[in-house]
Design a protein around this motif. Structure first.
Motif, PDB file in Angstrom:
ATOM      1  N   SER A 154      17.841 -29.677 -25.326  1.00 55.12           N
ATOM      2  CA  SER A 154      18.972 -29.614 -26.248  1.00 55.12           C
ATOM      3  C   SER A 154      20.154 -28.874 -25.620  1.00 55.12           C
ATOM      4  CB  SER A 154      18.514 -28.966 -27.559  1.00 55.12           C
ATOM      5  OG  SER A 154      19.516 -29.002 -28.544  1.00 55.12           O
ATOM      6  N   SER A 177      16.554 -34.094 -24.415  1.00 51.09           N
ATOM      7  CA  SER A 177      17.148 -34.065 -25.758  1.00 51.09           C
ATOM      8  C   SER A 177      18.544 -33.450 -25.744  1.00 51.09           C
ATOM      9  CB  SER A 177      16.239 -33.300 -26.739  1.00 51.09           C
ATOM     10  OG  SER A 177      15.067 -34.018 -26.988  1.00 51.09           O
ATOM     11  N   SER A 185      28.211 -38.002 -29.896  1.00 53.50           N
ATOM     12  CA  SER A 185      26.960 -37.559 -30.511  1.00 53.50           C
ATOM     13  C   SER A 185      27.148 -37.184 -31.976  1.00 53.50           C
ATOM     14  CB  SER A 185      26.391 -36.357 -29.745  1.00 53.50           C
ATOM     15  OG  SER A 185      26.003 -36.722 -28.440  1.00 53.50           O
ATOM     16  N   ASN A 259      14.969 -38.386 -23.939  1.00 48.88           N
ATOM     17  CA  ASN A 259      15.418 -38.227 -25.318  1.00 48.88           C
ATOM     18  C   ASN A 259      14.498 -39.008 -26.240  1.00 48.88           C
ATOM     19  OD1 ASN A 259      16.987 -37.337 -27.404  1.00 48.88           O
ATOM     20  ND2 ASN A 259      18.826 -38.473 -26.865  1.00 48.88           N
ATOM     21  N   ASP A 263      16.770 -39.330 -32.391  1.00 45.16           N
ATOM     22  CA  ASP A 263      17.449 -38.038 -32.320  1.00 45.16           C
ATOM     23  C   ASP A 263      18.664 -38.051 -33.252  1.00 45.16           C
ATOM     24  OD1 ASP A 263      18.919 -35.722 -31.577  1.00 45.16           O
ATOM     25  OD2 ASP A 263      17.972 -35.750 -29.600  1.00 45.16           O
ATOM     26  N   ASP A 290      12.362 -37.296 -33.089  1.00 44.10           N
ATOM     27  CA  ASP A 290      13.692 -36.824 -33.453  1.00 44.10           C
ATOM     28  C   ASP A 290      14.091 -35.743 -32.457  1.00 44.10           C
ATOM     29  OD1 ASP A 290      16.063 -35.973 -34.926  1.00 44.10           O
ATOM     30  OD2 ASP A 290      15.154 -36.867 -36.698  1.00 44.10           O
ATOM     31  N   HIS A 291      15.079 -34.962 -32.809  1.00 44.49           N
ATOM     32  CA  HIS A 291      15.645 -34.027 -31.847  1.00 44.49           C
ATOM     33  C   HIS A 291      14.610 -33.015 -31.352  1.00 44.49           C
ATOM     34  CE1 HIS A 291      18.673 -31.840 -29.719  1.00 44.49           C
ATOM     35  NE2 HIS A 291      18.352 -30.721 -30.351  1.00 44.49           N
TER      36      HIS A 291
END
Length: 528
Positions: A154, A177, A185, A259, A263, A290-291
């Protein structure tokens, strides 16, 4: 100052696991874990202060190989923490890497937890901090200056890519991610991603100290201050690795991107586009989730495909290991519907076969009302899809046609595979100059229950009321298998809790398909 090669003994107990479990799934942690203050630790682990840009103190931990000593040097990997996550986030992976012969330095990004400074959102001070941490590692650990890598999840991924653009010493990156384009984004389709921005802002206030600039950006973004749109976009571009991509290419840094399909903070499209523009050794991996959920178990030290790939990437590019990474097809993905990995020579090959679903007729909907078609809940819905295959659903026959435009394909007689990016092309007429629409693609079973395949928002301003205009919208990329006997449904409405909508009261949208420019949905679809 702690001796550079002598580990302190500190504790890594269940508190670390609890913090990592929370942080791994969401890029957050509820409280600073006890590991930084305890009494007994795994050999090779020590906690240090590193002076970042302008002398800002960065809280860090260092893990060195057990046999470190003498004149021998090792490749070094620097790990900036995720947004709002304490410095022990990567301790399990750092220990594994150290066991494999790496020096690992993980540090808390400025503005968070006990590190000094303010949250700059991967701004120039954060990029400079990464270089200062590399300087420190080369001066205080047995790190080899010719074998420097960076990785992160992230926020740490974004900082790693930006650092690679500005510091030629970074020879390899594993960005998991993260983002290539910050604007694309959280502001894709010129629509504010409400839940994503609110979560990031809230977590920043809870665990750190947002800079005055960030506070103003959040106020303008969440308050829909369109007068500041150009300033917000410029702020985001400065913090986007895509803006500095030519420098990454010039530096020759080997880049691995990973990723999740779902996400909800950094959608996969922007990573795929960034990947395609790279000319360096590169790798792209997409998985369900997901994220940060694709990497989550690895942060707890459990087996994890994403981290295994990252280790292989570093082994080849920093150690020179002949492990086959350079000979494998570089695009690797896993369908949300299950099954093994598929590999491709490039991203364009993923969605090479396309089919069009005609969006004929004229459909008019009223704005301001949620039809029931939604993209789910931030970081929850797609995690459920990942672990129990339960994506957001809607009963397509029951969607109110006054608030949702619906088109459906024929039923497919055999299994179909969707791989890549779905694209919507349509003509819209609005009764107002501004508005928001959200497009969804559903897999519809025999009973009419639709499982969400993909979605994306689109916002317009400054249009002439009553005058048609064309909309071209890319839905978020995905990999999904449609069973035989099912059909695809295209749904467009105007409200989704994930996004801020800009529909004036009483607005209506009309979707048409002129003979000279028919409306359609282009789907990367082929038989299995």
């Amino acid at each position: 100052m702690v001796h550079p090669h002598k580990p302190l003994r500190t504790s890594t107990t269940g508190a670390v696991s609890a913090a990592l479990l929370a942080g791994a799934a969401f890029g957050l942690a509820p409280a600073a874990p006890a590991a930084a203050t305890g009494a007994e630790a795994a050999p090779g682990v020590r906690f240090v202060d590193i002076r970042g840009d302008g002398g800002t103190v960065l809280k860090a931990n260092v893990v060195t190989p057990a046999d470190a000593g003498g004149s021998r040097t090792y490749p070094v990997i620097v790990l900036p923490t995720s947004w709002a996550t304490p410095q022990v986030e990567y301790l399990a992976q750092a220990t594994k890497l150290a066991g494999a012969g790496y020096v690992v330095v993980s540090y808390n990004a400025r503005g968070f937890w006990q590190s000094g400074g303010r949250i700059e959102v991967a701004g120039p001070p954060d990029v400079a901090d990464a270089s200062r941490v590399i300087d420190w590692a080369l001066a205080h650990t047995p790190a080899d200056p010719s074998r420097v890598g960076m990785a992160g999840v992230s926020y740490g991924a974004g900082i790693s890519l930006l650092a690679a653009a500005h510091d030629k010493r970074v020879r390899a990156v594993a960005a998991l991610s993260g983002w290539g384009d910050l604007i694309d984004s959280i502001y894709s389709g010129r629509t504010q991603h409400l839940q994503a921005a609110a979560m990031l802002g809230g977590a920043g206030y809870l665990t750190g100290r947002p800079s005055a600039e960030l506070q103003q950006i959040l106020k303008d973004f969440l308050g829909s201050n369109l007068a500041k749109e150009d300033a917000m976009i410029a702020w985001g571009k400065k913090r986007s690795p895509a803006t500095h991509l030519d420098r990454i290419n010039a530096n020759g840094t080997a880049v691995m991107l990973g990723n999740a399909w779902g996400d909800t903070i950094f959608p996969p499209n922007q990573y795929a586009e960034f990947y395609e523009r790279l000319t360096v050794p590169k790798r792209l991996e997409f998985r369900p989730g997901d994220h940060a959920t694709a990497e989550a178990t690895g942060l707890l030290g459990l087996p994890n495909d994403t981290w295994t790939s990252a280790h292989r990437w570093f082994d080849h590019h920093l150690k020179g290991a002949d492990n086959g990474v350079d000979r494998e097809q570089p695009v690797r993905l896993k369908s949300r519907s299950g099954g093994g990995y598929e590999t491709y020579p490039n991203w364009k090959s993923v969605g090479a076969d396309t089919r069009k679903i005609a969006l004929g007729g004229t459909k008019r909907i009223h704005a301001n009302i949620d039809s029931g078609a939604n993209g789910g809940i931030l970081m929850l819905s797609n995690a459920l899809d990942q672990f129990v295959r339960l994506p957001p659903t809607a009963s397509v026959p029951l969607l109110p046609r006054s608030f949702a435009a619906v088109w459906q394909s024929e039923r497919y007689g055999s299994d179909r595979r969707i791989r890549g990016t779905v694209k919507l092309h349509t003509t819209v007429t609005s009764t107002k100059e501004s508005g928001t629409l959200v497009a969804y693609l559903y897999d519809v079973g025999p009973l009419g229950l639709g499982k969400l395949v993909s979605n994306a928002p689109y916002t317009f301003h400054g249009k002439t009321a009553g005058k048609p205009f064309t909309v071209d919208l890319e839905l978020f990329s995905t990999a999904y298998d449609v069973p035989a006997g099912h059909r695809l449904a295209v749904v467009v409405d105007t409200v989704d809790p994930l996004y801020i909508e800009h529909n004036p009261s009483g607005a209506q949208l009309t979707f048409s398909s002129p003979a000279a420019d028919p409306s359609y949905l282009s789907v990367p679809l082929r038989e299995q």
